[in-house]
Design an enzyme around this catalytic site. Structure first.
Site, PDB file in Angstrom:
ATOM      1  N   GLY A 212       0.822  -0.848   0.153  1.00 21.95           N
ATOM      2  CA  GLY A 212       0.463  -0.212  -0.277  1.00 21.95           C
ATOM      3  C   GLY A 212       1.170   1.114  -0.721  1.00 21.95           C
ATOM      4  O   GLY A 212       2.296   1.085  -0.079  1.00 21.95           O
TER       5      GLY A 212
ATOM      6  N   CYS B 132       5.170  -6.198   1.880  1.00 27.79           N
ATOM      7  CA  CYS B 132       5.757  -4.262   1.782  1.00 27.79           C
ATOM      8  C   CYS B 132       4.642  -4.429   2.735  1.00 27.79           C
ATOM      9  O   CYS B 132       4.731  -4.336   3.682  1.00 27.79           O
ATOM     10  CB  CYS B 132       5.053  -3.884   0.227  1.00 27.79           C
ATOM     11  SG  CYS B 132       6.241  -2.407  -0.302  1.00 27.79           S
ATOM     12  N   TYR B 133       3.665  -3.311   2.657  1.00 27.38           N
ATOM     13  CA  TYR B 133       2.924  -2.538   3.786  1.00 27.38           C
ATOM     14  C   TYR B 133       2.492  -3.946   4.885  1.00 27.38           C
ATOM     15  O   TYR B 133       2.749  -3.574   5.604  1.00 27.38           O
ATOM     16  CB  TYR B 133       2.043  -1.696   2.956  1.00 27.38           C
ATOM     17  CG  TYR B 133       0.641  -0.585   4.141  1.00 27.38           C
ATOM     18  CD1 TYR B 133       1.555   0.525   4.335  1.00 27.38           C
ATOM     19  CD2 TYR B 133      -0.420  -1.662   4.939  1.00 27.38           C
ATOM     20  CE1 TYR B 133       0.838   0.700   5.612  1.00 27.38           C
ATOM     21  CE2 TYR B 133      -0.582  -1.072   5.820  1.00 27.38           C
ATOM     22  CZ  TYR B 133      -0.021   0.287   6.269  1.00 27.38           C
ATOM     23  OH  TYR B 133      -1.100   0.645   7.300  1.00 27.38           O
TER      24      TYR B 133
ATOM     25  N   HIS C 171       7.402  -7.719  -4.207  1.00 25.91           N
ATOM     26  CA  HIS C 171       6.643  -7.531  -4.298  1.00 25.91           C
ATOM     27  C   HIS C 171       6.552  -9.174  -5.203  1.00 25.91           C
ATOM     28  O   HIS C 171       6.842  -9.158  -6.424  1.00 25.91           O
ATOM     29  CB  HIS C 171       5.725  -6.595  -5.726  1.00 25.91           C
ATOM     30  CG  HIS C 171       5.389  -5.484  -4.986  1.00 25.91           C
ATOM     31  ND1 HIS C 171       4.134  -5.610  -4.541  1.00 25.91           N
ATOM     32  CD2 HIS C 171       5.820  -4.438  -4.658  1.00 25.91           C
ATOM     33  CE1 HIS C 171       4.214  -4.115  -3.768  1.00 25.91           C
ATOM     34  NE2 HIS C 171       5.457  -3.388  -3.778  1.00 25.91           N
TER      35      HIS C 171
ATOM     36  N   GLU D  16       4.386 -11.200  -6.818  1.00 27.25           N
ATOM     37  CA  GLU D  16       3.137 -10.717  -8.020  1.00 27.25           C
ATOM     38  C   GLU D  16       3.467 -10.301  -9.251  1.00 27.25           C
ATOM     39  O   GLU D  16       2.329 -10.497 -10.332  1.00 27.25           O
ATOM     40  CB  GLU D  16       1.253 -10.011  -7.139  1.00 27.25           C
ATOM     41  CG  GLU D  16       1.262  -8.884  -6.853  1.00 27.25           C
ATOM     42  CD  GLU D  16       2.292  -8.830  -5.397  1.00 27.25           C
ATOM     43  OE1 GLU D  16       3.087  -9.327  -4.832  1.00 27.25           O
ATOM     44  OE2 GLU D  16       2.431  -7.523  -5.248  1.00 27.25           O
TER      45      GLU D  16
ATOM     46  N   GLY E 102     -25.677 -10.604 -26.369  1.00 23.61           N
ATOM     47  CA  GLY E 102     -24.566 -12.033 -26.660  1.00 23.61           C
ATOM     48  C   GLY E 102     -22.497 -11.311 -26.412  1.00 23.61           C
ATOM     49  O   GLY E 102     -22.062 -12.434 -27.010  1.00 23.61           O
TER      50      GLY E 102
ATOM     51  N   ASP F 267     -20.049 -11.956 -21.009  1.00 19.89           N
ATOM     52  CA  ASP F 267     -20.483 -11.959 -19.834  1.00 19.89           C
ATOM     53  C   ASP F 267     -21.702 -12.058 -19.452  1.00 19.89           C
ATOM     54  O   ASP F 267     -22.017 -13.140 -18.531  1.00 19.89           O
ATOM     55  CB  ASP F 267     -20.211 -10.510 -18.467  1.00 19.89           C
ATOM     56  CG  ASP F 267     -18.580 -10.235 -18.929  1.00 19.89           C
ATOM     57  OD1 ASP F 267     -17.526 -10.687 -19.027  1.00 19.89           O
ATOM     58  OD2 ASP F 267     -18.618  -9.268 -19.354  1.00 19.89           O
TER      59      ASP F 267
ATOM     60  N   LYS G   3     -12.016 -12.095 -15.548  1.00 18.94           N
ATOM     61  CA  LYS G   3     -12.886 -12.269 -17.421  1.00 18.94           C
ATOM     62  C   LYS G   3     -12.204 -13.081 -17.612  1.00 18.94           C
ATOM     63  O   LYS G   3     -12.882 -14.104 -18.707  1.00 18.94           O
ATOM     64  CB  LYS G   3     -11.913 -10.867 -18.012  1.00 18.94           C
ATOM     65  CG  LYS G   3     -13.245 -11.332 -19.535  1.00 18.94           C
ATOM     66  CD  LYS G   3     -14.008 -10.172 -19.756  1.00 18.94           C
ATOM     67  CE  LYS G   3     -15.032  -9.892 -20.737  1.00 18.94           C
ATOM     68  NZ  LYS G   3     -15.849  -9.128 -20.773  1.00 18.94           N
TER      69      LYS G   3
END
Ligand code: XMP
Length: 521
Positions: free
Chosen positions: A61, A88-89, A176, A178, A232, A235, A377
């Protein structure tokens, strides 16, 4: 409108301290086949109680833990007997709350790449290379470790790059894991989630479909009926097929033809969902109404508002005519509902709760059925494949809610929409029959009402311009223009100028986003 209870149990709870990378952490965990959920610090214990996670990750953060209004978390989360990884934070919060000390980094903020020397791999760093590159981004550092902690790895500027209190299951990374630039970051997360957290790996498309279908059945009950707008797009299609699998013809889909669709869209929806899936789909042809309300409007924002408003009006009428339906189906995705702290980490948190584009009648007193509410998604696409939806639908390019209205500059008229639709169909055909859509985000035609002189046959013509827009992108926030092979461009241009009446010229849009946007309006 009320909502169903949130998400399944187990997996990893991610506390968002305002990190730019929080969604990335959640996705990395899910890619391991483990459910993950993001929450704000204020709600963490509440969510914990409902979710019963097997591990907790505290994100990074932008704030400093010693600021009086820095994001705080109920300390009880440390007494739950599940392992906690602070990034981190998150590490700094752990250190401060377990009796360590945090100070500003002596050499100022530390950003970017640094090498990491492993002293003691343990379970967290098993399989991680020695002297690998890790990606730092922090202005503070842990100056004194809390009791019980030891150092697993360090970097030149940071003696406490990886720390742990293994007996109590607390781990911390000052960098990090990720982000893609951190070498073996995925291994570290996997070690934490699998070896340390012992999380169940049951987050896969097959199980997700079964769980979603069961949840819809339970929510809607034995006689409940659901109405939903089917556009269509990916989602709403995946959401509709899941709901249909749960309750069959008690799902009533409404497909609104707004007159702004691409060639073949309405027929495609009709044949796929009605004929192949045997779903109850009502096609409402409201094109007269949309085009009537759009008459004379040239301002892009005004067009968007009109299309949104008419959609809501049409949909509301349809939903009301189905009096027995007390539920409203929607294809809302996780990024639209994630609870995140404000981007700059202010004292108060902002709860994002966007809804699907197309807008919804807010005054309909209906219970929402949102089977994709906790999915990203790419997970929705995987579910679509699992459900047997064709690749042409699952992998299709995004198409804006206001449809061709935002690709038809100036006033939207049938006279302009028809050639635009034909040109767009040619672009899609030429790209897709060569498989060139892989790696492209969007490829489409735009109508520019700018007259220029041409010669067709032996006659002079004075006609408009068709622009070709082809872009690549990761997430639509930024985009770059892409150049189709020259022979394909030549073929597209020839076909548009010869087959479509109304264009005397084809142009190529070579603008990136920013400063341009993907759509022209
Ligand atoms: P822009 O033009 O802002 O578009 O660069 C970014 C992405 O969003 C799509 N887009 C929309 N999608 N409703 C939608 O569902 C909309 O009103 C809308 N406007 C733009 C656009 O196609 C691109 O992928």
């Amino acid at each position: 409108m009320s909502q169903q209870p949130e998400g399944p149990q187990g997996g990893v709870l991610i506390v968002d301290f305002g990190a730019q990378y929080c969604q990335l952490i959640a996705r990395r965990v899910r890619e391991l086949g483990v459910y993950s959920r993001i929450t704000v610090p204020e709600r963490a214990m509440f969510t914990f109680t409902h979710m019963r996670p097997q591990a907790v990750i505290l994100s990074g953060g932008p704030r400093s833990v010693y600021e009086h209004d820095a994001p705080q978390l109920d300390r009880k989360i440390l007494d739950q007997g599940v392992p906690v990884l602070g990034i981190c934070y998150g590490l700094q919060w752990l250190a401060q709350n377990l009796g360590g000390e945090v100070t500003p980094a002596s050499s100022g903020a530390e950003y970017g790449r640094t090498e990491m020397r492993i002293d003691d791999a343990g379970e967290l760093l098993a399989g991680v290379r020695q002297d690998g590159i890790v990606w730092m981004s922090h202005g503070d550092k842990v100056a004194k470790l809390p009791p019980g902690f030891s150092v697993l790895a360090r970097s030149a500027p940071c003696p406490f790059a990886v720390v742990a209190d293994r007996a109590r299951g607390f781990y911390g990374l000052q960098f990090h894991p990720e982000v893609a630039h951190t070498q073996d970051g995925g291994v570290m997360l996997e070690n934490f989630v699998r070896a340390i957290g012992k999380c169940r790996s049951d987050w896969n498309p097959g199980n997700i479909v079964d769980a979603k279908v069961a949840a819809v059945r339970e929510l809607v009950g034995p006689d409940g009926e659901v109405v939903m707008g089917l556009s269509g797009g990916v989602d709403s299609s995946v959401a509709a097929v899941i709901i249909h699998r749960a309750i069959g013809r008690r799902l009533h889909c409404v497909f609104v033809d707004n007159g702004l669709l691409r060639a073949g869209e309405r027929d495609g929806v009709e044949s796929l969902f009605r004929d192949d899936y045997h779903m109850d789909v009502k096609i409402v042809d409201a094109s007269e109404r949309f085009l009537g309300e759009l008459r004379g409007i040239i301002d892009p924002e005004h067009k968007r508002k009109v299309v949104g408003k008419v959609f809501v009006d049409v949909f509301r009428d349809e939903a009301r005519s189905l009096r027995s339906a007390k539920f409203l189906g929607q294809g809302t995705l996780y990024p639209d509902v994630i609870e995140s702290v404000a981007a700059h980490g202010g004292a108060t948190s902002t709860i994002k709760s966007h809804h699907n584009v197309g807008g919804l009648p807010k005054d309909l007193d209906m219970t929402l059925v949102e089977p994709l509410r906790d999915l990203f998604k790419d997970e929705v696409r995987a579910l679509g494949r699992q459900l047997g939806l064709p690749s042409s639908l699952v992998d299709r390019q995004p198409f804006p809610g206001p449809g061709l209205a935002v690709r038809c500059l100036g006033e939207v008229t049938r006279q302009k929409l028809e050639p635009l639709r034909q040109a767009d169909a040619i672009v899609r055909d030429e790209v897709e029959k060569r498989g060139l859509q892989q790696g492209l985000w969007q490829y489409f035609a735009v109508y520019l009402p700018i007259k220029s002189v041409g010669v067709k046959g032996d006659a002079r013509v004075y006609e408009d311009v068709c622009m070709l827009r082809v872009v690549s992108s990761q997430d639509a926030m930024t985009a770059d223009w892409e150049l189709l092979p020259v022979d394909v461009l030549r073929r597209i241009s020839n076909r548009i100028l010869n087959e479509v009446k109304g264009f005397s010229r084809v142009g190529l849009d070579i603008s990136s986003k920013p400063p341009a946007t993907i759509e022209w309006e």
